[in-house]
Structure formats: C-alpha cells, structure tokens
Enzyme design. Structure first.
Site, PDB file in Angstrom:
ATOM      1  N   CYS A  43       9.556   4.443  -1.093  1.00  0.00           N
ATOM      2  CA  CYS A  43      10.035   3.532  -2.136  1.00  0.00           C
ATOM      3  C   CYS A  43      11.098   2.578  -1.601  1.00  0.00           C
ATOM      4  CB  CYS A  43      10.588   4.345  -3.307  1.00  0.00           C
ATOM      5  SG  CYS A  43      11.409   3.329  -4.529  1.00  0.00           S
ATOM      6  N   CYS A  48       8.312   0.206  -2.946  1.00  0.00           N
ATOM      7  CA  CYS A  48       8.748  -0.462  -4.190  1.00  0.00           C
ATOM      8  C   CYS A  48       9.875  -1.477  -4.001  1.00  0.00           C
ATOM      9  CB  CYS A  48       9.252   0.570  -5.194  1.00  0.00           C
ATOM     10  SG  CYS A  48       8.336   2.099  -5.226  1.00  0.00           S
ATOM     11  N   LYS A  51       9.084  -4.437  -1.546  1.00  0.00           N
ATOM     12  CA  LYS A  51       7.960  -5.151  -2.190  1.00  0.00           C
ATOM     13  C   LYS A  51       8.459  -6.022  -3.342  1.00  0.00           C
ATOM     14  CE  LYS A  51       6.390  -3.745  -5.663  1.00  0.00           C
ATOM     15  NZ  LYS A  51       5.531  -2.602  -5.860  1.00  0.00           N
ATOM     16  N   TYR A 179      -3.214  -1.168  -6.528  1.00  0.00           N
ATOM     17  CA  TYR A 179      -1.830  -1.630  -6.693  1.00  0.00           C
ATOM     18  C   TYR A 179      -1.394  -2.502  -5.513  1.00  0.00           C
ATOM     19  CZ  TYR A 179      -0.309   1.888 -10.253  1.00  0.00           C
ATOM     20  OH  TYR A 179      -0.121   2.636 -11.379  1.00  0.00           O
ATOM     21  N   GLU A 183      -0.816  -6.541  -5.479  1.00  0.00           N
ATOM     22  CA  GLU A 183       0.563  -7.023  -5.379  1.00  0.00           C
ATOM     23  C   GLU A 183       0.742  -7.911  -4.143  1.00  0.00           C
ATOM     24  OE1 GLU A 183       2.916  -3.467  -7.736  1.00  0.00           O
ATOM     25  OE2 GLU A 183       2.907  -3.382  -5.566  1.00  0.00           O
ATOM     26  N   HIS A 438      12.807 -13.726 -31.555  1.00  0.00           N
ATOM     27  CA  HIS A 438      12.166 -15.023 -31.388  1.00  0.00           C
ATOM     28  C   HIS A 438      13.053 -16.014 -30.640  1.00  0.00           C
ATOM     29  CE1 HIS A 438       9.278 -18.119 -32.392  1.00  0.00           C
ATOM     30  NE2 HIS A 438      10.274 -18.896 -32.789  1.00  0.00           N
ATOM     31  N   GLU A 443       7.626 -10.564 -28.673  1.00  0.00           N
ATOM     32  CA  GLU A 443       7.557 -10.471 -30.141  1.00  0.00           C
ATOM     33  C   GLU A 443       6.125 -10.273 -30.631  1.00  0.00           C
ATOM     34  OE1 GLU A 443       8.380 -14.136 -32.486  1.00  0.00           O
ATOM     35  OE2 GLU A 443       8.484 -15.154 -30.557  1.00  0.00           O
TER      36      GLU A 443
HETATM   37  P1  NDP Z   1      -5.006   2.454  -4.862  1.00  0.00           P
HETATM   38  O1  NDP Z   1      -5.693   3.762  -5.009  1.00  0.00           O
HETATM   39  O2  NDP Z   1      -4.324   1.840  -6.012  1.00  0.00           O
HETATM   40  O3  NDP Z   1      -6.053   1.393  -4.301  1.00  0.00           O
HETATM   41  C1  NDP Z   1      -6.847   1.641  -3.180  1.00  0.00           C
HETATM   42  C2  NDP Z   1      -7.921   0.577  -3.138  1.00  0.00           C
HETATM   43  O4  NDP Z   1      -8.651   0.694  -1.935  1.00  0.00           O
HETATM   44  C3  NDP Z   1      -8.909   0.704  -4.279  1.00  0.00           C
HETATM   45  O5  NDP Z   1      -9.233  -0.578  -4.739  1.00  0.00           O
HETATM   46  C4  NDP Z   1     -10.102   1.384  -3.610  1.00  0.00           C
HETATM   47  O6  NDP Z   1     -11.316   1.096  -4.214  1.00  0.00           O
HETATM   48  C5  NDP Z   1     -10.043   0.746  -2.244  1.00  0.00           C
HETATM   49  N1  NDP Z   1     -10.727   1.547  -1.230  1.00  0.00           N
HETATM   50  C6  NDP Z   1     -10.632   2.876  -1.022  1.00  0.00           C
HETATM   51  N2  NDP Z   1     -11.387   3.257   0.014  1.00  0.00           N
HETATM   52  C7  NDP Z   1     -11.998   2.145   0.480  1.00  0.00           C
HETATM   53  C8  NDP Z   1     -12.908   1.902   1.519  1.00  0.00           C
HETATM   54  N3  NDP Z   1     -13.364   2.876   2.302  1.00  0.00           N
HETATM   55  N4  NDP Z   1     -13.326   0.622   1.707  1.00  0.00           N
HETATM   56  C9  NDP Z   1     -12.890  -0.382   0.923  1.00  0.00           C
HETATM   57  N5  NDP Z   1     -12.005  -0.197  -0.087  1.00  0.00           N
HETATM   58  C10 NDP Z   1     -11.567   1.049  -0.307  1.00  0.00           C
HETATM   59  O7  NDP Z   1      -4.036   2.669  -3.621  1.00  0.00           O
HETATM   60  P2  NDP Z   1      -2.807   1.809  -3.098  1.00  0.00           P
HETATM   61  O8  NDP Z   1      -2.737   2.123  -1.652  1.00  0.00           O
HETATM   62  O9  NDP Z   1      -2.893   0.400  -3.543  1.00  0.00           O
HETATM   63  O10 NDP Z   1      -1.600   2.486  -3.824  1.00  0.00           O
HETATM   64  C11 NDP Z   1      -1.417   3.897  -3.683  1.00  0.00           C
HETATM   65  C12 NDP Z   1      -0.627   4.436  -4.830  1.00  0.00           C
HETATM   66  O11 NDP Z   1       0.728   4.064  -4.679  1.00  0.00           O
HETATM   67  C13 NDP Z   1      -1.024   3.892  -6.196  1.00  0.00           C
HETATM   68  O12 NDP Z   1      -2.089   4.604  -6.749  1.00  0.00           O
HETATM   69  C14 NDP Z   1       0.238   4.055  -6.965  1.00  0.00           C
HETATM   70  O13 NDP Z   1       0.277   5.354  -7.477  1.00  0.00           O
HETATM   71  C15 NDP Z   1       1.314   3.849  -5.926  1.00  0.00           C
HETATM   72  N6  NDP Z   1       1.873   2.493  -5.991  1.00  0.00           N
HETATM   73  C16 NDP Z   1       2.525   2.105  -7.119  1.00  0.00           C
HETATM   74  C17 NDP Z   1       3.033   0.836  -7.224  1.00  0.00           C
HETATM   75  C18 NDP Z   1       3.730   0.441  -8.485  1.00  0.00           C
HETATM   76  O14 NDP Z   1       4.120   1.325  -9.238  1.00  0.00           O
HETATM   77  N7  NDP Z   1       3.861  -0.840  -8.759  1.00  0.00           N
HETATM   78  C19 NDP Z   1       2.911  -0.134  -6.155  1.00  0.00           C
HETATM   79  C20 NDP Z   1       2.188   0.360  -5.010  1.00  0.00           C
HETATM   80  C21 NDP Z   1       1.696   1.622  -4.949  1.00  0.00           C
HETATM   81  P3  NDP Z   1     -11.837   1.901  -5.496  1.00  0.00           P
HETATM   82  O15 NDP Z   1     -10.957   1.456  -6.633  1.00  0.00           O
HETATM   83  O16 NDP Z   1     -13.243   1.431  -5.639  1.00  0.00           O
HETATM   84  O17 NDP Z   1     -11.721   3.335  -5.185  1.00  0.00           O
END
Ligand code: NDP
Length: 460
Positions: A43, A48, A51, A179, A183, A438, A443
C-alpha cells in the site's frame, strides 16, 4: 518467563502486520516484525499511496486541458515525469520511516530482512542467519504481481516497477481489465501517454456491477484510452525503439512499454509454511478461519496473503481483530460484508454492497433498482462529455439499501459515507428523507427514481 524469545513475531511490515505488531507491543507483549523490503508494504511503497499521487498528477493534466473554458490561459503546460516520480518516492520514504518508527517507538524489534519459518515456533532471518522463537506468529506478507508466462514476458513491467520508471513512455500498452490495469491506463492517458488497454473479456472490472463496468469502459474511452476487448497476449518481442505484442487473434500492437496488470498472488513462496503445518490453497493463500487462525494453531494470517478481500483497510481490521482474539481474550471475527471500495480511474468508481446481479440472485424479485446517468455541472462549461452514473439497489418491502455504485467525480469520497448507510441497513425512505446538498453531484443519491423496477437486466 516464556520459553520463547517473543510473544508475537510478525512476518511482513505492511498495513496488517504493522497494525497488529504495534497494538501487541502497546499491550506490553514482546513483539518482533520482519520486513524484507521497505516498511509500509504494498500500500505505502508500491500500491495505493504512490498510485493515488500519480492519479492526482494525471488529474492536473485533465484540469489544464479544461482550464481555458474556466478563463485560464495555460499555453505552455508540459508534464515532467521525473519531478512527480521523485516527489512521490520522497513521500513514500517518509511514510515508510513513519511505519518503522511506529513499531520501534512502541518497543517492537524491527528486523529489516527476510524471515522464513523453520517450524511452527521458529523463525530464520535469512540475511543475518539469526534464529528466534515466538509463541504466536502472524503471517502478513501480502501479495505480489503475477503475469502469465508468455514468450518475452521479461520485457514487461508490473506495478512493482511502474513507480520508478526512468522515463515516461510515449506509448503504453496496459494488459488487464482489473483495478490496476484500469487505474494505470487512466494515469498514463492523463500524463499524455498514448495508451492502449487490452483486456481478455468484453467489459472492464470483472465482478463489478454491470452498469459500473459499462460506465468505466466509457470513461476510459473518453479519456483517450484505446480500449481493446477479447484480446489475450501471446508474445512480447523487442523491436527497434519498443516492443511488439502479439495477441491470440493474431493482431499486433507496437508500444514503448508493456505493463502486465494481470492479477496478484499471495507472497508465500519459500516462506516455510509447510514446515510449520500451515495449509495453503492452490494459489498459495494461507487458509484461515474467521479469526484469521491457520491450520497451525499458533500461526495466524491477515491481509492479502489470505486472499479474502484484498484491500488495505481490510488487512488493518483483520489485524485488529487478531489482536482482540489472541491478546485481549475477546474472540473477534472481522465482518467482511459491505466493504466500500474505490477504483481510481478518472473519474473514479465508488462501490459498496451487492451488485444488481448478486442482489437478484439473493433476493429474487424483491429487488428494486434506482439509477441515473448525467453530465455533472463541472463538465458543462468545459464541454467534457464525461458522465456520472449512480445506482442504488434495495431489497424487500422496506427497501433496505443493499448496494450503491457510483462512477463519477469524488465517488471514492462519497462512497465512504454511503458505506456507513449500507452497513447500518438504512432504507430508501431514509435516503429520501435526507435533504440534498446543493449544488453537488452527490445530491442525486437522495433523489433517485426507479430505473426499471424489478426487471432483470444483469447477472454480474
Ligand atoms: P484484478 O484481479 O483486479 O485484475 C486482473 C486482471 O488481469 C483481470 O482483468 C483478469 O482478467 C486479467 N488476467 C488474469 N489472468 C490473465 C491472463 N492470463 N491473460 C490476460 N489477462 C489476465 O487484479 P489487479 O492486479 O488489478 O489487482 C489485484 C487486487 O489488488 C485487486 O483485486 C484489489 O483487491 C487490489 N487493488 C485495489 C485497488 C483499490 O482499492 N483501488 C487498487 C489496486 C489493486 P479476468 O477479469 O478475465 O479474470
């Protein structure tokens, strides 16, 4: 006198580990914490916090573009990546120092090296070679980026490297629809990078409400991101001045930076958990019960390493519940329901509770959906087409609010307050009885009208 060197040994000085370590030390327990990287965890160091600063940086880009419509003359604005990068890293280092200080000031020992388990009570510190024992061990090692092992994957970066790039690329290809991908695509586009986001599915943010997924897709496109669906990368090749990525449909994209945002995995490789009798699932996540206790009775785990809800504030709450249970004789299980969260696209997503699909699966035809989509006031003068989507989901005759989803300016801030409402079980009538503030975007949440009541429109 205890036969162990420490009452509590925490592996990992991230959000969950530092909170638990500090609280235990304040209770007079003999605590040690080991961290192989900078204290602060994902984080603070590579997640976080840095980022969010990059998102702020990208928002300036957008604001500068729109400033002339508000009377500003901004002819020579130019983004300087090293200035922002270095300022963010300085802040990360400051915060990391605070994390280390919190532990040490409260009497905990901080080992700045990797720790691995030898058995259920013995910890080996890999750099110094020291072995120590502890009555209770807390695994709080978080997760790490994961990427598919495609040809040329060594040319790609992950979020771990993204914060310290030497230079900002002219073109970036972000792979993933979750995510981090959403982002960072927003960050790069805001900084003027020609950005492509390639996702294997057909709507971004898998698992989110269908209307959120649709709205975020539109947000990305309006920010100038070239969003490509139904594409999986197969190979990354170095080419003159950049890389060529080949996808499963045979298409190719040329870019200067390949950013794999394809998920994260628990950071348990080589930790010695098997030797200590700690069971893991097939992804390497520590299996715990509701009290964060693993299959080894004196070993607990909190945060992303347990792959429950992978968010910083959740790790902190799990760490606090662990302290109540183990050191205050007050068995506490953290309630993982209705956790509000945000995705920092531009504008962001704020979400809490059930998606429409989940609500319909749970409550059937007792669900009512309220929603709206509008162009916020701020975007009128600037001519921006960026919209705000708001959706409220209720269940039952009393219309208890079970989900709220917003894609729009400040939604990350707004959802924190709405999270209280959902957690408290407030009803649509409570929302309606609340006077609007407002003129604000928020709102609209107290004046929502039914979308198409009780019509099944979504399964997500
Ligand atoms: P996510 O699980 O959100 O996203 C991973 C992405 O990679 C998905 O779109 C997935 O597709 C894709 N993917 C997985 N395997 C493959 C593959 N072999 N080939 C191509 N694409 C693939 O993970 P992140 O790494 O973005 O984030 C991890 C976690 O960290 C989040 O789930 C969240 O809990 C936390 N996080 C929170 C944030 C916040 O609160 N703002 C910010 C960043 C991270 P598919 O959907 O089809 O499986």
């Amino acid at each position: 006198m205890s036969k162990y060197d420490y009452d509590l040994f925490v592996i990992g000085a991230g959000s969950g580990g530092v909170r638990a370590g500090r609280l235990a030390a304040q209770l007079g327990q003999r605590v040690a914490v080991a961290e192989e990287s900078k204290p602060g965890g994902t984080c603070v160091v590579r997640g976080c916090v840095p980022k969010k600063y990059l998102v702020y940086g990208a928002e300036y880009g957008d604001a500068i573009k729109k400033a002339p419509s508000y009377g500003w003359d901004v002819k020579s604005a130019k983004f300087n990546w090293p200035v922002l990068r270095d300022a963010v890293q300085a802040e990360v280092n400051r915060l990391s120092g605070i994390y280390a200080g919190i532990l040490e000031k409260n009497g905990a020992t901080l080992y700045r090296e990797r720790a691995e388990l030898v058995d259920a009570h013995t910890i080996h510190l890999t750099e110094s070679g020291v072995e120590v024992t502890a009555k209770t061990i807390l695994i709080a090692v978080g997760g790490r980026p994961w990427a598919p092992n495609i040809k040329g994957i060594e040319h790609a970066i992950t979020s771990d490297e993204a914060f310290t790039l030497d230079k900002l690329p002219e073109r970036a290809l972000v792979i993933g629809g979750g995510y981090i991908a959403s982002e960072f695509a927003g960050i790069y586009a805001g900084m003027g990078v020609k950005t492509v986001q390639a996702y294997r599915g057909d709507a971004l943010l898998n698992g989110f409400d269908t209307d959120v997924r649709k709205a975020v897709g539109e947000v990305q496109i309006r920010n100038g991101i070239d969003v490509k669906f139904n594409l999986s990368p197969k190979e990354i090749k170095k080419a003159s001045g950049g890389y060529i990525v080949t996808f499963d449909d045979g298409s190719k994209i040329g870019t200067d930076l390949v950013f794999m945002a394809t998920g994260r995995k628990p950071n348990t490789d080589g930790l010695g958990l098997e030797k200590a009798g700690v069971e893991m699932d097939k992804n390497g996540a520590v299996i715990v019960d509701e009290y964060s206790q693993s299959s080894a009775k004196n070993i607990y785990a909190v945060g992303d390493v347990t792959n429950r809800v992978n968010l910083t504030p959740v790790a902190i709450r799990e760490g606090m519940a662990f302290i109540e249970t183990v050191f205050k004789a007050n068995k506490s299980a953290y309630d993982h329901s209705n956790i509000a969260s945000a995705v920092f696209t531009r504008p962001p997503v704020g979400t809490v509770g059930l998606t429409e699909g989940q609500a319909r699966q749970t409550y059937g035809d007792k669900v009512t959906v309220y929603s709206t989509s509008f162009r916020p006031m701020k975007n009128i003068l600037s001519g921006s087409e960026q919209r705000c989507m708001m959706k409220l989901i209720t269940q039952g005759k009393k219309e208890i609010v079970v989900g709220v989803h917003i894609v729009g300016d400040d939604s990350a801030e707004i959802i924190q307050a709405l999270g209280i409402c959902v957690k408290a079980g407030l009803t649509k009538a409570d929302f309606d009885a609340t006077c609007a503030v407002h003129p604000t975007l928020a709102e609209e949440i107290v004046t929502l009208k039914p979308k198409e009541p009780n019509k099944v429109t979504a399964v997500t």
